[in-house]
Design a protein around this motif. Structure first.
Motif, short mmCIF file in Angstrom:
data_model
loop_
_atom_site.label_atom_id
_atom_site.label_comp_id
_atom_site.label_asym_id
_atom_site.label_seq_id
_atom_site.Cartn_x
_atom_site.Cartn_y
_atom_site.Cartn_z
N ARG A 86 2.16 -7.88 -1.69
CA ARG A 86 1.24 -7.06 -0.89
C ARG A 86 0.43 -6.19 -1.81
NH1 ARG A 86 4.72 -3.56 2.45
NH2 ARG A 86 2.89 -3.25 3.74
N ILE A 88 -2.20 -3.12 -2.76
CA ILE A 88 -2.66 -1.81 -2.29
C ILE A 88 -4.14 -1.95 -1.95
CG2 ILE A 88 -3.04 0.55 -2.99
CD1 ILE A 88 -0.78 0.11 -4.98
N VAL A 89 -4.57 -1.31 -0.89
CA VAL A 89 -5.98 -1.33 -0.54
C VAL A 89 -6.55 0.05 -0.83
CG1 VAL A 89 -7.63 -1.87 1.24
CG2 VAL A 89 -5.39 -2.90 1.30
N SER A 90 -7.52 0.08 -1.70
CA SER A 90 -8.03 1.38 -2.13
C SER A 90 -9.51 1.52 -1.73
CB SER A 90 -7.87 1.48 -3.65
OG SER A 90 -8.86 2.31 -4.18
N PHE A 91 -9.82 2.65 -1.12
CA PHE A 91 -11.22 2.92 -0.76
C PHE A 91 -11.67 4.17 -1.48
CE2 PHE A 91 -9.42 0.72 2.87
CZ PHE A 91 -10.38 -0.23 3.13
N LYS A 105 -14.18 0.82 6.93
CA LYS A 105 -12.90 1.08 6.28
C LYS A 105 -11.74 0.70 7.19
CE LYS A 105 -10.26 4.86 4.33
NZ LYS A 105 -10.24 6.29 4.04
N LEU A 116 3.82 -5.07 6.60
CA LEU A 116 5.13 -5.07 5.93
C LEU A 116 5.92 -6.31 6.29
CD1 LEU A 116 6.96 -3.38 4.18
CD2 LEU A 116 7.81 -2.25 6.21
N ILE A 128 -3.97 -4.51 -6.78
CA ILE A 128 -4.68 -3.51 -5.99
C ILE A 128 -6.08 -4.03 -5.68
CG2 ILE A 128 -5.32 -2.32 -8.14
CD1 ILE A 128 -5.22 0.26 -6.50
N THR B 130 3.76 2.53 4.57
CA THR B 130 4.17 1.24 4.03
C THR B 130 3.58 0.06 4.80
OG1 THR B 130 6.13 1.45 5.35
CG2 THR B 130 6.32 2.04 3.05
N GLU B 131 3.09 0.31 6.01
CA GLU B 131 2.53 -0.79 6.79
C GLU B 131 1.16 -1.20 6.27
OE1 GLU B 131 3.35 -2.79 9.24
OE2 GLU B 131 5.41 -2.09 9.37
N THR B 132 0.39 -0.22 5.84
CA THR B 132 -0.98 -0.55 5.48
C THR B 132 -1.24 -0.51 3.98
OG1 THR B 132 -1.58 1.75 5.72
CG2 THR B 132 -1.86 0.34 7.64
N LEU B 133 -0.54 0.35 3.28
CA LEU B 133 -0.74 0.52 1.84
C LEU B 133 -2.17 0.93 1.50
CD1 LEU B 133 1.14 -2.53 0.31
CD2 LEU B 133 1.98 -0.26 0.65
N VAL B 134 -2.74 1.79 2.31
CA VAL B 134 -4.12 2.20 2.05
C VAL B 134 -4.14 3.49 1.25
CG1 VAL B 134 -6.19 3.07 3.13
CG2 VAL B 134 -5.08 1.09 4.04
N VAL B 135 -4.93 3.52 0.22
CA VAL B 135 -5.09 4.71 -0.58
C VAL B 135 -6.58 5.03 -0.63
CG1 VAL B 135 -4.70 5.75 -2.81
CG2 VAL B 135 -3.14 4.03 -1.98
N THR B 136 -6.89 6.30 -0.51
CA THR B 136 -8.30 6.69 -0.60
C THR B 136 -8.51 7.49 -1.87
OG1 THR B 136 -8.35 6.83 1.78
CG2 THR B 136 -10.18 7.81 0.60
N SER B 162 -5.69 5.08 -7.71
CA SER B 162 -5.04 4.62 -6.49
C SER B 162 -3.68 4.02 -6.80
CB SER B 162 -5.90 3.58 -5.79
OG SER B 162 -7.20 4.04 -5.65
N ALA B 166 -0.37 5.32 -5.22
CA ALA B 166 0.45 4.41 -4.44
C ALA B 166 1.87 4.37 -4.97
CB ALA B 166 -0.16 3.02 -4.48
N ALA B 170 5.04 5.12 -2.83
CA ALA B 170 6.08 4.11 -2.69
C ALA B 170 7.44 4.70 -3.01
CB ALA B 170 5.78 2.93 -3.61
#
Lengths: 240, 347
Positions: A86, A88-91, A105, A116, A128, B130-136, B162, B166, B170
């Protein structure tokens, strides 16, 4: 664009859609596959690529123009990661500054964030996906996360990144309210279709040619007008 | 309006709907104000009746351009609900009104609708990270687009920040992050692909080194004259050294004249050779002679004699030729390679 499929373990791939005009088939297809997010890549004229990112069945859907694609097959990107880990999605903060950015977004979070419980997902995180807004375009990059410094393997863990690919640039065109239909709620004022760009380019070239031809004609005219009538003392008359 | 009614008539709209549309379009033509779009949308929705949840979207329609997208929509949805027909009505009304106005690109940025849509699809804020793992990333990227290096650096910085964030998250959520070194699984890129990447890296390194060597050589040529001088000097120096050595030897020789056994030429030659070569000979002077058998093995001895190959009485009586030819050939030692090959090997 198999690369995207490889990166997202919760994806179900469908075969090519036959007709580009019948977009309303897509929500049905998504429904058949029990999907609630859709990425539809649409190639036009063998050179332009558009991407639809949509929430089915109720929308919204975002239409984007894809440019500057570098795939994973290129040898310049040396990173590698687990298939199905999985990411990481970073914006960046640019997404939070406009309405369409926030909406984009959210949709991208749904699409690119691997849940998950995805069946094929692996339990570790080693790459990432980064989305950044620059110049009103969305730039996509994918990096591998390396925790160890290769020079001193026993030293303290030092995070560094290696690019895996793919990379591309997305230009938002329109946001529709429904899934592949509905009213436009946003349209990008700066977007110029690639066809328009090309035709403008061609026209410019044509203009250049036209200008040259006009100049030539004018010059000839002038030359004709200024020609003097035959002189009495012309060389070939005097020395006949 | 007539045109519209005709178009709709083909689709078989019921009278009730027609009435509604007429009323709607009339109201619309009267107030073509774009500012009050939202309220207008509300009233329209109410007028159209059943679809309560779609009321908000109508606001976008009156500013909508009549582009390809609309055409498409019209084709697709003409048989669906009242809402679409209302849309058609509005568009047509607009086109009738603004006949003379040249078509231009109308920008749509319906912030209210965007916000509303966002609200409808927004994930529950209570679900764990933990479901999305989105970091801004807390900064906007503001660099020159054309400058590849700084741009990529900015992206790298974002991703790195990020990644670190993360990692912390985590740890908080007790989510396994780093892959243990003994966890092997299929990777995104195959081994052969990675091998190709490695090969390319090596090739690149080699190319860089080669070009650097070339450059050095070129620079070396500039100093060629100095190098030449240096060489000459070196040669002179070595010559001088040689003379010194010979001189020393001569002096020794003069001293050695007194000795009675110093007259044999071999000894002198060896000494000269030693001096020239600058190294003592390996042969120990007082060492014993090597034994007869060793010497024979090394240098050979006189030979077996002329008659050694002649038949004797015994050999005449023997008839075992076959054994010599048949099996002996294979067990023999490796053939000596031909001359050409040997020469090639020597080089």
């Amino acid at each position: 664009m198999n690369d995207l499929e490889v990166l997202l373990p919760h994806v179900k791939k469908d075969s090519k859609l036959d007709s580009k005009s019948q977009l309303h088939l897509l929500p049905e297809l998504a429904d058949l596959h029990n999907c609630n997010n859709t990425l539809y890549l649409e190639a036009r004229r063998h050179e332009d690529l558009y991407m639809w990112a949509a929430k089915t069945p109720n929308g919204p859907s975002i239409k984007l123009h894809v440019q500057n694609i570098h795939t994973m097959d290129e040898l310049k990107m040396t990173g590698n990661c687990l298939k199905g880990s999985r990411g990481i999605v970073s914006f960046d903060k640019g997404f939070d500054e406009s309405e369409w950015g926030r909406l984009t977004k959210e949709v991208f979070t749904h699409i690119f964030g691997v849940p998950l419980s995805a069946r094929r997902a692996k339990p570790f995180i080693d790459h990432i996906l980064s989305f950044s807004i620059l110049d009103n375009k969305i730039w996509f990059r994918n990096f591998q996360i390396v925790e160890k410094d290769p020079l001193q393997p026993n030293g303290p863990p030092q995070t560094s990144l290696i690019e895996i690919g793919p990379r591309f640039v997305l230009t938002p065109i329109r946001i529709f309210e429904g899934a592949f239909n509905g009213a436009t709620v946003y349209s990008n004022p700066e977007f110029i279709t690639p066809t328009a760009v090309r035709s403008a380019h061609r026209r410019e070239k044509g203009d250049k040619y036209k200008m040259r031809k006009e100049d030539q004609a004018e010059r000839n005219e002038r030359r004709e007008a200024r020609r003097r009538e035959e002189d009495e003392l012309a060389v070939h008359k005097v020395f006949a | 309006m007539k045109r519209l009614m005709d178009a709709l008539g083909e689709d078989g709209i019921d009278d009730f709907g027609r009435m509604q549309l007429e009323a709607l379009a009339g109201g619309e033509e009267g107030s073509e104000d774009e500012d009050e779009s939202e309220e207008e949308g509300e009233t329209e929705g109410a007028g159209a009746g059943e679809e309560g949840e779609e009321s908000g979207e109508e606001s976008g329609e009156d500013e909508e351009e009549e582009g390809d997208d609309d055409e498409k929509e019209d084709d697709e949805e003409v048989d669906q609900d009242d809402k679409t027909q209302a849309e058609v009505a509005l568009d047509d009304a607009e086109s009738v009104d603004e006949d003379a106005v040249p078509r231009q690109k109308v920008v749509v940025d319906n912030k209210i609708a965007l916000d509303r849509i966002l609200d409808t699809i927004k994930l529950d804020p209570k679900i764990p990270w933990t479901e999305t793992l989105v970091v801004t990333y807390p900064e906007t990227i503001d660099v020159d687009v054309e400058d590849d290096l700084t741009r990529e650096l900015a992206f790298y910085k974002q991703a790195l920040h990020s990644a670190n964030a993360a990692r912390k998250l985590a740890d908080q959520h007790k989510l396994p992050f780093t892959r243990p070194s003994d966890y092997f699984a299929e990777m995104v890129k195959s081994d052969s692909h990675m091998e190709r990447i490695r090969q390319r890296l090596l090739d690149e390194g080699a190319a860089i080194k080669k070009s650097e060597d070339k450059r050095k050589e070129r620079e070396g040529k500039k100093f060629g004259k100095q190098v030449q001088l240096e060489k000459l000097r070196e040669r002179e120096r070595s010559k001088k050294e040689m003379e010194d050595r010979l001189k020393g030897l001569k002096r020794k020789r003069k001293d050695g004249v007194d000795f009675p056994d110093a007259h044999d030429d071999d000894a002198f030659d060896v000494a000269v050779e030693e001096a020239v070569e600058g190294r003592p000979s390996k042969k120990s002077k007082n060492g014993a002679k090597i034994s007869r058998t060793k010497r024979d093995a090394k240098f050979g001895f006189g030979g077996k004699g002329r008659r050694s190959k002649q038949n004797t009485k015994q050999s005449t009586e023997q008839f075992n030729y076959g054994s010599r030819k048949g099996t002996g050939g294979k067990a023999g030692k490796a053939k000596r390679p031909g001359k050409g090959r040997r020469m090639a090997l020597r080089k």
